[in-house]
Each structure stands twice: as structure tokens, then as C-alpha cells.
Design an enzyme around this catalytic site. Structure first.
Site, short mmCIF file in Angstrom:
data_model
loop_
_atom_site.label_atom_id
_atom_site.label_comp_id
_atom_site.label_asym_id
_atom_site.label_seq_id
_atom_site.Cartn_x
_atom_site.Cartn_y
_atom_site.Cartn_z
N GLU A 17 77.39 -1.59 -85.02
CA GLU A 17 76.96 -3.44 -85.34
C GLU A 17 75.75 -3.40 -86.42
O GLU A 17 74.73 -4.13 -86.19
CB GLU A 17 76.38 -3.74 -84.04
CG GLU A 17 77.51 -4.01 -83.14
CD GLU A 17 77.28 -4.86 -81.88
OE1 GLU A 17 78.30 -5.31 -80.96
OE2 GLU A 17 76.19 -5.01 -81.49
N GLU B 127 85.42 -4.13 -79.51
CA GLU B 127 84.60 -4.51 -78.45
C GLU B 127 84.85 -5.94 -78.20
O GLU B 127 85.10 -6.82 -79.38
CB GLU B 127 83.20 -4.43 -78.48
CG GLU B 127 82.58 -3.05 -78.40
CD GLU B 127 81.12 -3.08 -78.71
OE1 GLU B 127 80.48 -4.13 -78.30
OE2 GLU B 127 80.38 -2.07 -79.25
#
Length: 320
Positions: A165, A293
Site C-alpha cells: 500500500e 485485499e
């Protein structure tokens, strides 16, 4: 070290031969993954608590791979360090599972890249200095090299992931010059993917990003997920020669806590739009993409929403 566990779901006949890699290594062929020349589909799970720790351990039995002292770190190859990761790979191999190994985290949980900032440039007020400071880049690459050289001959490794991320901001704020338009994170992705490829010619490489776009779209100009403010440019980042497939994440309730989803449709509809947008982008460059995710709450929403998200991912030949 974030691990993603990938379990073979099925193997089917293929009309093409995979590129020359050692047996058992996963490759890509257009928008699909292959294993030994056959299509490779999988179901995956994330293991966030296998993340690396950059700090001195204070608990008996704690697993850690780096210990920071002043402005440098020492590798822990002992029984509380890489010997444990060795065991994880050995067990995964026994069950014919493959792992995505992530080199660091945008967030400070379980260490994270800001510990490079804390120790190399203490007192720095912005997060994105990590992507441009030469000493931090060298330190990160030295850590990457130790991991890649340890496992580059292992077919159990599905792919190397540069960071979980990556954003212009983290627990520290973003600097004024970091954006997708300034190419801070894209340039870092290019630099690191080329470096990893120089160490390992065979394993796949990916970003680990959330899939933020950099769209010139007047209706989304104020939307963090689309206007480049996060720092990624999913369409552009996926064009890099040594980024073999795309990743993105999907947490609409966290990203729009007021429930005001752009383009309408609520969390489910927005998620379907997000999935399709990434499928379209990957198709344009002819590379696979993984919905890495995703999540909604409460559980009642999961049973309503997940089937439609997963079905669209399947229909567009995603990994998940």
C-alpha cells in the site's frame, strides 16, 4: 514480511508454452498466470502478522528480521528471524502453496518504511522522503537483496512485492511535491522493479499497491482514489517492463466513511466499478491483475456483497 498464500485451484490445457523459467515457477501469459505452461488459478489468503519487524525485540519468542541501531540495521538470520521464514517456505512447499513476499509496509504496524525515516533521517516531517532519499533507497535495496538472494531459487515464491500500500502519506503526512503527477511513487516502482529483476530473472514482481488511479476526470477531480493525490498511477505503473502484474485493494466503507460513494450504487456498486476499472486497465497492457485485499462490514453485508464482487473478478479473469 507480509505473506500472501496462494493455493492452486485448477490446471487446464494451454495452447502456449511458458517463458523459459525453472520448473514450478509461476509465469504470466497475457492476462493470465501460468504454471509450467498451464493456466494457473488460485485462491489466496493474507497473513499480515508475518510482517517484518524493524525494531529491537522486547518479547520472548518475537519474530523479527531486522534490528535497527542508530542509522543502520542488522539482519537476524537466527531462530527468531529468517530461520522461521525458511520454515514457512518449507511447509508451504509441502502443501503445494506459493507465497507473495512483501519487502516493507507503508504503515508503521509491524515495522514499516517509516522506521527507515526514523533512523536514517530522524526528525523528518514527511513520509514520501523514503522514495527519493538515496541513503534510504540503498538501505531498502540492501534488505531486498538479502531476501531475494536467499529465496530466488525457490519455486514456492510466487512473486516479490515491493511494498504494501505505497502512498505519499503514511503515519507521517505527505510532502507538497508528492503525487502521481510528480511521479514520485511511479519512479520508485520503476527503480525497484528494475533492481529486483537484476537480482532475479525468473520470479514475478509486483507493486503491492492499492490501485489508485490518476485520471483526468472532472467528476472525480476531488476524489483521492482517482485524482493522483495518493501517489500511485495504476494505469501507468502497470506499463513498467518489470512489473509483471497489477494489484489493488477494495475497502469502500473505509475510504468513504460518510457513505457518499461517487458514481452511486452504494458500497457494492462502487466495488463493482472499481473491479471493472482495474480489469480494463490490465487488459489494455495485457497483464494479469489480482484483487489482493477486500472487505466490508458487518458480516451480513459480506454475504450480500462478496458473491457479486468475486463473480465479477472471476468473469474478468482476476486472481483473488
Amino acid at each position: 514480511m507480509l505473506l500472501s498464500y496462494l493455493v492452486p485451484a485448477f490446471l487446464a490445457s494451454a495452447m502456449v508454452v511458458a517463458k523459459l523459467v525453472p520448473p514450478g515457477f509461476v509465469t504470466t501469459n497475457g492476462v493470465q498466470f501460468e504454471l509450467d505452461g498451464e493456466p494457473f488459478a488460485f485462491v489466496g489468503s493474507n497473513s499480515y502478522n508475518s510482517s517484518e519487524l524493524h525494531q529491537t525485540p522486547v518479547e520472548t519468542g518475537l519474530t523479527y528480521y531486522q534490528v535497527w541501531e542508530d542509522n543502520d540495521w542488522i539482519l537476524n538470520e537466527g531462530s527468531q528471524g529468517f530461520e522461521r521464514l525458511d520454515t514457512v517456505l518449507e511447509i508451504a512447499a509441502e502443501f503445494d502453496m506459493r507465497l507473495i513476499l512483501t519487502f516493507t509496509n507503508n504503515w508503521v504496524g509491524y515495522g514499516g518504511m517509516e522506521l527507515y525515516i526514523d533512523h536514517i533521517l530522524p526528525g523528518t516531517s514527511t513520509h514520501d522522503v523514503f522514495y527519493t532519499d538515496e541513503e534510504m533507497i540503498a538501505s531498502y535495496q540492501r534488505y531486498v537483496r538479502t531476501i531475494v538472494e536467499r529465496y530466488k531459487d525457490s519455486a514456492t515464491v510466487f512473486a516479490w512485492e515491493m511494498m504494501n500500500e505505497a502512498r505519499c502519506l503514511g503515519d507521517l503526512p505527505s510532502g507538497p511535491d508528492c503525487s502521481a503527477q510528480s511521479r514520485t511513487i511511479p519512479n520508485w516502482y520503476k527503480l525497484q522493479s528494475d533492481y529486483i529483476r537484476s537480482l532475479d530473472p525468473h520470479h514475478l514482481i509486483t507493486t503491492g499497491g492499492e490501485g489508485h488511479f490518476n485520471w483526468d476526470n472532472s467528476t472525480l477531480i476531488d476524489d483521492y482514489n482517482f485524482n493522483g493525490e495518493a501517489g500511485e498511477d495504476f494505469d501507468y505503473d502497470l506499463t513498467f517492463e518489470n512489473v509483471d502484474f497489477g494489484t489493488y485493494h477494495l475497502y469502500p466503507q473505509s475510504w468513504y466513511p460518510d457513505g457518499n460513494f461517487p458514481l452511486g450504487g452504494g458500497a457494492e456498486g462502487w466495488g463493482l466499478f472499481w473491479i471493472q476499472a482495474h480489469a480494463n486497465s490490465a487488459k489494455k497492457v495485457g497483464k494479469p491483475v489480482v484483487l489482493e485485499e477486500f472487505g466490508v462490514t458487518p458480516q451480513s453485508n459480506q454475504t450480500l456483497i462478496y458473491p457479486s464482487w468475486v463473480q465479477l473478478a472471476l468473469d474478468t479473469k482476476h486472481g483473488g
